[in-house]
Design a protein around this motif. Structure first.
Motif: not given
Length: 213
Positions: A88-98, A132-144
């Motif tokens: 579980i990767l958890a955190g607040p949204t800051w100005s629309y972003h992780p 969420h989109w930004e997290l998905r982009r990063h995680l996909k790049k790293y193969g998660a």
């Protein structure tokens, strides 16, 4: 034959304590069903003041986070790749972003999440889809492998939700229970009912994990 214990790793950053509030109940639900939980908190090297000392400092932080500026974190102690049933990767949204610490974690340790099943947990005022989109982009790049997010929003209506957030971040929250403001804005962040929802989500996730081969 000995069965391998099911394990969940939680990686999180919490600025005002709202993410941690939810995670405490999710952990309670997981452990109550027999899941072993390991927690890794992300700690910034130079954290923002809380509350902010001035509106200028708050505005500056808002602009920085809007442009996804990283907040360097202290080196983490745990290895993230391993025999985890979920991460579980958890955190607040800051100005629309992780948040900056979560983005710095992904930059530095994201490769260790390869082939891991990651669940984002997002705590936010209202707008979480870019996060969420930004997290998905990063995680996909790293193969998660990414599962649907767990999202908790602040339930009070606008404009009180935004006004209350600003007052909280500046340490100027109205405390008198019978004030006209508190009648419209009972309190900052997530409410008691949402903590019960988090507890139930922890239990359901545990049951899903235990049912897997």
């Amino acid at each position: 034959m000995l069965l391998r214990k099911k394990r969940v790793l939680i990686i999180y950053y919490s600025f005002t304590g709202q993410t941690k509030l939810l995670l405490n109940r999710i952990i309670e639900g997981l452990e109550g069903e027999g899941i072993e939980v390991t927690v890794q908190q992300l700690t910034p090297v130079s954290p923002y003041d809380f509350p902010f000392k001035s509106y200028y400092d708050l505005l500056k932080a808002t602009i920085q986070t809007f442009f996804s500026l990283r907040s360097e974190i202290k080196p983490v102690e745990k290895t993230f790749s391993g025999c985890w049933s979920r991460i579980i990767l958890a955190g607040p949204t800051w100005s629309y972003h992780p948040s900056g610490p979560v983005l710095d974690f992904l930059d530095r340790y994201g490769k260790e999440l390869r082939d891991e099943c990651v669940i984002p947990l997002i705590s936010c005022r209202a707008y979480w889809r870019i996060h969420h989109w930004e997290l998905r982009r990063h995680l996909k790049k790293y193969g998660a492998r990414m599962e649907p997010p767990i999202v908790f929003t602040h339930l009070i209506r606008e404009p009180w939700r935004t006004i209350g957030l600003i007052l909280q971040l500046r340490g100027k929250m109205v405390r008198r229970e019978n004030s006209w403001f508190r009648k419209r804005y009972p309190g900052y962040g997530h409410n008691r009912e949402q903590t019960f929802i988090a507890l139930d989500l922890g239990k359901k996730l545990a049951q899903t994990i235990l049912a897997e081969e």
